[in-house]
Structure formats: C-alpha cells, structure tokens
Design a protein around this motif. Structure first.
Motif, PDB file in Angstrom:
ATOM      1  N   GLN A  70      45.583  15.933  67.754  1.00  0.00           N
ATOM      2  CA  GLN A  70      45.931  15.119  66.595  1.00  0.00           C
ATOM      3  C   GLN A  70      44.671  14.991  65.754  1.00  0.00           C
ATOM      4  OE1 GLN A  70      47.559  11.886  69.188  1.00  0.00           O
ATOM      5  NE2 GLN A  70      49.329  12.000  67.822  1.00  0.00           N
ATOM      6  N   LEU A  71      44.688  15.596  64.596  1.00  0.00           N
ATOM      7  CA  LEU A  71      43.488  15.697  63.779  1.00  0.00           C
ATOM      8  C   LEU A  71      43.172  14.399  63.048  1.00  0.00           C
ATOM      9  CD1 LEU A  71      44.100  19.210  62.187  1.00  0.00           C
ATOM     10  CD2 LEU A  71      42.681  18.653  64.160  1.00  0.00           C
ATOM     11  N   LEU A  72      41.885  14.104  62.937  1.00  0.00           N
ATOM     12  CA  LEU A  72      41.426  12.990  62.113  1.00  0.00           C
ATOM     13  C   LEU A  72      41.317  13.423  60.658  1.00  0.00           C
ATOM     14  CD1 LEU A  72      38.559  11.737  64.461  1.00  0.00           C
ATOM     15  CD2 LEU A  72      40.864  10.792  64.258  1.00  0.00           C
ATOM     16  N   THR A  73      40.940  14.682  60.446  1.00  0.00           N
ATOM     17  CA  THR A  73      40.757  15.188  59.084  1.00  0.00           C
ATOM     18  C   THR A  73      41.288  16.618  58.979  1.00  0.00           C
ATOM     19  OG1 THR A  73      38.483  15.749  59.770  1.00  0.00           O
ATOM     20  CG2 THR A  73      38.776  13.795  58.379  1.00  0.00           C
ATOM     21  N   PRO A  74      42.448  16.809  58.352  1.00  0.00           N
ATOM     22  CA  PRO A  74      42.892  18.173  58.045  1.00  0.00           C
ATOM     23  C   PRO A  74      41.838  18.889  57.201  1.00  0.00           C
ATOM     24  CG  PRO A  74      44.650  16.590  57.681  1.00  0.00           C
ATOM     25  CD  PRO A  74      43.407  15.791  57.915  1.00  0.00           C
ATOM     26  N   LEU A  75      41.940  20.203  57.118  1.00  0.00           N
ATOM     27  CA  LEU A  75      40.877  21.001  56.502  1.00  0.00           C
ATOM     28  C   LEU A  75      40.524  20.551  55.091  1.00  0.00           C
ATOM     29  CD1 LEU A  75      38.939  23.377  56.697  1.00  0.00           C
ATOM     30  CD2 LEU A  75      40.777  24.859  55.879  1.00  0.00           C
ATOM     31  N   GLU A  76      41.526  20.265  54.263  1.00  0.00           N
ATOM     32  CA  GLU A  76      41.238  19.884  52.875  1.00  0.00           C
ATOM     33  C   GLU A  76      40.402  18.602  52.813  1.00  0.00           C
ATOM     34  OE1 GLU A  76      43.605  18.849  48.691  1.00  0.00           O
ATOM     35  OE2 GLU A  76      44.718  19.562  50.443  1.00  0.00           O
ATOM     36  N   GLU A  77      40.765  17.609  53.638  1.00  0.00           N
ATOM     37  CA  GLU A  77      40.005  16.356  53.636  1.00  0.00           C
ATOM     38  C   GLU A  77      38.624  16.561  54.228  1.00  0.00           C
ATOM     39  OE1 GLU A  77      40.212  11.754  55.329  1.00  0.00           O
ATOM     40  OE2 GLU A  77      41.884  13.135  55.683  1.00  0.00           O
ATOM     41  N   LYS A  78      38.535  17.341  55.309  1.00  0.00           N
ATOM     42  CA  LYS A  78      37.233  17.604  55.920  1.00  0.00           C
ATOM     43  C   LYS A  78      36.302  18.296  54.931  1.00  0.00           C
ATOM     44  CE  LYS A  78      36.988  20.680  59.266  1.00  0.00           C
ATOM     45  NZ  LYS A  78      37.055  21.260  60.635  1.00  0.00           N
ATOM     46  N   THR A  79      36.841  19.247  54.172  1.00  0.00           N
ATOM     47  CA  THR A  79      36.045  19.953  53.182  1.00  0.00           C
ATOM     48  C   THR A  79      35.485  18.986  52.140  1.00  0.00           C
ATOM     49  OG1 THR A  79      37.317  21.988  53.490  1.00  0.00           O
ATOM     50  CG2 THR A  79      36.090  21.770  51.427  1.00  0.00           C
ATOM     51  N   ALA A  80      36.325  18.068  51.668  1.00  0.00           N
ATOM     52  CA  ALA A  80      35.880  17.093  50.669  1.00  0.00           C
ATOM     53  C   ALA A  80      34.796  16.181  51.238  1.00  0.00           C
ATOM     54  CB  ALA A  80      37.068  16.264  50.182  1.00  0.00           C
ATOM     55  N   LEU A  81      34.962  15.748  52.486  1.00  0.00           N
ATOM     56  CA  LEU A  81      33.972  14.870  53.120  1.00  0.00           C
ATOM     57  C   LEU A  81      32.639  15.589  53.317  1.00  0.00           C
ATOM     58  CD1 LEU A  81      36.262  13.135  55.761  1.00  0.00           C
ATOM     59  CD2 LEU A  81      35.183  12.035  53.790  1.00  0.00           C
ATOM     60  N   ALA A 203      63.079  -3.495  49.830  1.00  0.00           N
ATOM     61  CA  ALA A 203      63.108  -2.304  50.688  1.00  0.00           C
ATOM     62  C   ALA A 203      61.738  -1.668  50.751  1.00  0.00           C
ATOM     63  CB  ALA A 203      64.127  -1.300  50.169  1.00  0.00           C
ATOM     64  N   GLY A 204      61.473  -1.016  51.845  1.00  0.00           N
ATOM     65  CA  GLY A 204      60.208  -0.328  52.001  1.00  0.00           C
ATOM     66  C   GLY A 204      60.323   1.134  51.631  1.00  0.00           C
ATOM     67  N   LEU A 205      59.205   1.783  51.682  1.00  0.00           N
ATOM     68  CA  LEU A 205      59.127   3.197  51.353  1.00  0.00           C
ATOM     69  C   LEU A 205      58.947   3.969  52.650  1.00  0.00           C
ATOM     70  CD1 LEU A 205      58.897   5.211  48.951  1.00  0.00           C
ATOM     71  CD2 LEU A 205      56.431   4.922  49.118  1.00  0.00           C
ATOM     72  N   VAL A 206      59.868   4.840  52.969  1.00  0.00           N
ATOM     73  CA  VAL A 206      59.789   5.647  54.181  1.00  0.00           C
ATOM     74  C   VAL A 206      58.881   6.835  53.922  1.00  0.00           C
ATOM     75  CG1 VAL A 206      61.096   7.027  55.831  1.00  0.00           C
ATOM     76  CG2 VAL A 206      62.076   4.920  54.906  1.00  0.00           C
ATOM     77  N   LEU A 207      57.887   7.023  54.805  1.00  0.00           N
ATOM     78  CA  LEU A 207      56.871   8.043  54.591  1.00  0.00           C
ATOM     79  C   LEU A 207      56.932   9.138  55.644  1.00  0.00           C
ATOM     80  CD1 LEU A 207      53.741   5.807  53.857  1.00  0.00           C
ATOM     81  CD2 LEU A 207      55.425   6.697  52.231  1.00  0.00           C
ATOM     82  N   THR A 208      56.489  10.314  55.236  1.00  0.00           N
ATOM     83  CA  THR A 208      56.278  11.445  56.140  1.00  0.00           C
ATOM     84  C   THR A 208      54.843  11.918  55.945  1.00  0.00           C
ATOM     85  OG1 THR A 208      58.576  12.157  55.961  1.00  0.00           O
ATOM     86  CG2 THR A 208      56.990  13.777  56.748  1.00  0.00           C
ATOM     87  N   PRO A 209      54.072  12.051  57.018  1.00  0.00           N
ATOM     88  CA  PRO A 209      52.699  12.554  56.856  1.00  0.00           C
ATOM     89  C   PRO A 209      52.683  13.911  56.166  1.00  0.00           C
ATOM     90  CG  PRO A 209      53.011  11.670  59.067  1.00  0.00           C
ATOM     91  CD  PRO A 209      54.374  11.714  58.425  1.00  0.00           C
ATOM     92  N   ALA A 210      51.740  14.105  55.255  1.00  0.00           N
ATOM     93  CA  ALA A 210      51.648  15.371  54.538  1.00  0.00           C
ATOM     94  C   ALA A 210      51.199  16.501  55.455  1.00  0.00           C
ATOM     95  CB  ALA A 210      50.688  15.242  53.357  1.00  0.00           C
ATOM     96  N   ASN A 211      50.430  16.158  56.500  1.00  0.00           N
ATOM     97  CA  ASN A 211      49.980  17.160  57.459  1.00  0.00           C
ATOM     98  C   ASN A 211      50.563  16.827  58.824  1.00  0.00           C
ATOM     99  OD1 ASN A 211      48.153  18.423  59.572  1.00  0.00           O
ATOM    100  ND2 ASN A 211      47.261  19.303  57.727  1.00  0.00           N
ATOM    101  N   THR A 212      51.346  17.737  59.374  1.00  0.00           N
ATOM    102  CA  THR A 212      52.055  17.452  60.630  1.00  0.00           C
ATOM    103  C   THR A 212      51.125  17.300  61.819  1.00  0.00           C
ATOM    104  OG1 THR A 212      52.388  19.827  60.989  1.00  0.00           O
ATOM    105  CG2 THR A 212      54.144  18.633  59.856  1.00  0.00           C
ATOM    106  N   HIS A 213      49.878  17.769  61.694  1.00  0.00           N
ATOM    107  CA  HIS A 213      48.957  17.699  62.822  1.00  0.00           C
ATOM    108  C   HIS A 213      48.000  16.511  62.738  1.00  0.00           C
ATOM    109  CE1 HIS A 213      50.355  21.515  64.303  1.00  0.00           C
ATOM    110  NE2 HIS A 213      50.058  22.115  63.162  1.00  0.00           N
ATOM    111  N   GLN A 214      48.123  15.679  61.681  1.00  0.00           N
ATOM    112  CA  GLN A 214      47.196  14.562  61.574  1.00  0.00           C
ATOM    113  C   GLN A 214      47.644  13.399  62.437  1.00  0.00           C
ATOM    114  OE1 GLN A 214      46.108  13.257  57.640  1.00  0.00           O
ATOM    115  NE2 GLN A 214      44.492  11.920  58.417  1.00  0.00           N
ATOM    116  N   LEU A 215      46.673  12.707  63.001  1.00  0.00           N
ATOM    117  CA  LEU A 215      46.953  11.578  63.882  1.00  0.00           C
ATOM    118  C   LEU A 215      47.564  10.411  63.107  1.00  0.00           C
ATOM    119  CD1 LEU A 215      44.754  10.211  66.723  1.00  0.00           C
ATOM    120  CD2 LEU A 215      45.579   8.627  64.982  1.00  0.00           C
ATOM    121  N   ILE A 216      48.629   9.857  63.662  1.00  0.00           N
ATOM    122  CA  ILE A 216      49.246   8.636  63.143  1.00  0.00           C
ATOM    123  C   ILE A 216      48.807   7.488  64.044  1.00  0.00           C
ATOM    124  CG2 ILE A 216      51.414   7.425  62.688  1.00  0.00           C
ATOM    125  CD1 ILE A 216      52.717  10.156  62.285  1.00  0.00           C
TER     126      ILE A 216
END
Length: 274
Positions: A70-81, A203-216
C-alpha cells in the motif's frame, strides 16, 4: 529537476552524487538523506541524482500477496515531492521480473557503473538491492574499491526515539494515528480521490481513491483539508472498513452543490477520535 525514463537516458557526469531506492513517502528520513546528498554535491561543485523504480518492486514480485503493498506516494506525487527537495535529476527505472533477477554485483556493474557512470553514491543505513536483496553497504564499498567510485552512508533518523521508516508510517496510518504518521512524514498525509456522488444538503460525497495502490488510513473520522477546483475547504472524511474500505466526505462549504463527478485532493489533519 530533469526526469529520465530508464538509466540509459541519463547523461553521466563525474560530479553527480547518486542515491537510490523506492523512497515511498519521501519521509523525514528520506529528506535527511537528500539534504546530505545536496551537501555532498555542493562540496564537489556537482549535481544530485536519485534512481528509483516503478512500479514498486512489491507490485511486480508479489502481486497476489495476501497483504499487497500500500503506497504512501504514487509515482506522480513522489516525483513532485522529490522536486521540492531540490533534486537535480530523477532516474526512473521500470521494475520488471528480469531486473529482479539481476544480482547485486551485476546491477552495480551493468546499471550503476555501465549505464549511469556512477562516481559517487550515498545510501541509507539499511539499503538493500539486487536479487534477493543481497546488495548492501559492504558490497558497494567492495565494488567501489574496484570500480573507483566513492560510497557514503546516512544514519537512521529518529523521531521520539523511534527510527523512521515507510513501513512504520504505513502501520500508523492503518491504525488511524494520523498525527504521528504526519510527524514521521514531515508533512500531512494526502491522497487524490475521485468523487462518484455529488454533494447535496445532508448528504456526503462518496469517494474512490485515484490510485488503487495507495494506502487508505484505517477506519475512523478525520478532519481534512479538501482541494476542489483549486479552492481549499475544511471537511470531515469518514472511513469504514469492512471487506472493502468506503470513504464518505462531508464538506459544509460545498453543501447543495449540483451533483457531478470531480477530482479532489484530500489532506489529513487529525483523527477526530484521538
């Protein structure tokens, strides 16, 4: 920061100081290593380079594992960091089964020396690489004496007498301990999500993570900052975790908004139950 897809594309320089690893999270330990990388490069009037792998090795070596990575930072976010850390060069090597079978000695000779032209390398205290993770500091030093490159090691970083690691941060997040996870990260944990249900009154907003491998993070209610259409709002994110985690976001400032799909960036501030 220049980005290279594959080690063959990198233009070698004798004044480049290299480090390597997955750097998932770019946490305070990684940040300390990168500070020392910059300092060493400045001493020789050189530049910094980081070699990383994508996909994460666990995604290739154990895709059906009972507890997949379960990733903390998908590649795009890691690259930015990494760009924010003042890195000059980022080399992204595709991680494949063939690469996984390459011995540590062959990885040094074929990739680090043969393709990158490495002359200086800086690694963390527990860094391992190559087939079976057999490569370590001792092997690098031995190879360095033969291939004429220098090797330096960075000691572990401690927060409240605990050695910081990506694994420990994952455990904290899964336990809902956002505050300590953020302390180890050196920033607030964040993830991008896709809204699948519009916000309406009550009502709330139902969310889906943009990256399936990122840790929830683990089940609970969290205070979050939500960036939607370039505007930051405060809200509460409720995570339930039965067989599959479910995320429901409440953002009072957006109550009554017409239903529509959209991308949101979620930054975790605290666990409301802590």
């Amino acid at each position: 920061m220049r980005i290279y897809e594959g080690s063959e594309a990198f233009q070698s320089s004798r004044n480049t100081v290299l480090t390597m690893g997955t750097f998932d999270g770019v946490h305070v330990g990684h940040q300390q290593l990168l500070r020392q990388l910059r300092a060493q490069a400045q001493e020789i009037n050189g530049e910094t380079a980081l070699l990383t792998f994508w996909p994460h090795p666990r995604l290739v070596l154990a895709p059906t594992h009972a507890t997949p990575i379960q990733l903390l930072t998908p590649l795009e976010e890691k690259t930015a960091l990494l760009a924010q850390q003042g890195l000059d060069h980022l080399i992204v090597i595709p991680f494949t089964q063939a690469l996984a079978q390459l011995s540590a000695q062959d990885f040094i000779q074929q990739v680090l020396v043969g393709q990158i032209g490495m002359q200086h390398i800086l690694v963390g205290h527990d860094h391992r690489f190559g087939k079976g993770r057999a490569g370590n500091m001792a092997l690098l030093q031995e190879a360095g004496s033969q291939e004429s490159f220098t090797v330096a090691e960075v000691p572990p970083v401690m927060v409240d007498h605990v050695t910081v690691s990506s694994t420990k941060i994952r455990r904290l997040l899964l336990a809902g301990d956002i505050e300590n996870a953020n302390a180890y990260l050196g920033r607030s944990y964040a993830m991008s999500c896709i809204a699948r249900q519009g916000i309406t009154d009550g009502a709330g907003l139902v969310l889906t993570p943009a990256n399936t491998h990122q840790l929830i993070p683990g089940a609970g209610s969290y205070e979050v900052q939500v960036t939607y259409q370039d505007i930051v709002h405060l809200g509460n994110l409720h995570i339930t975790n039965n067989s599959t985690p479910a995320l429901e976001l409440e953002v009072p400032a957006l109550s009554g908004m017409a239903a529509r799909e959209g991308s949101l960036h979620i930054v975790f501030s605290k666990n409301r139950g802590s």
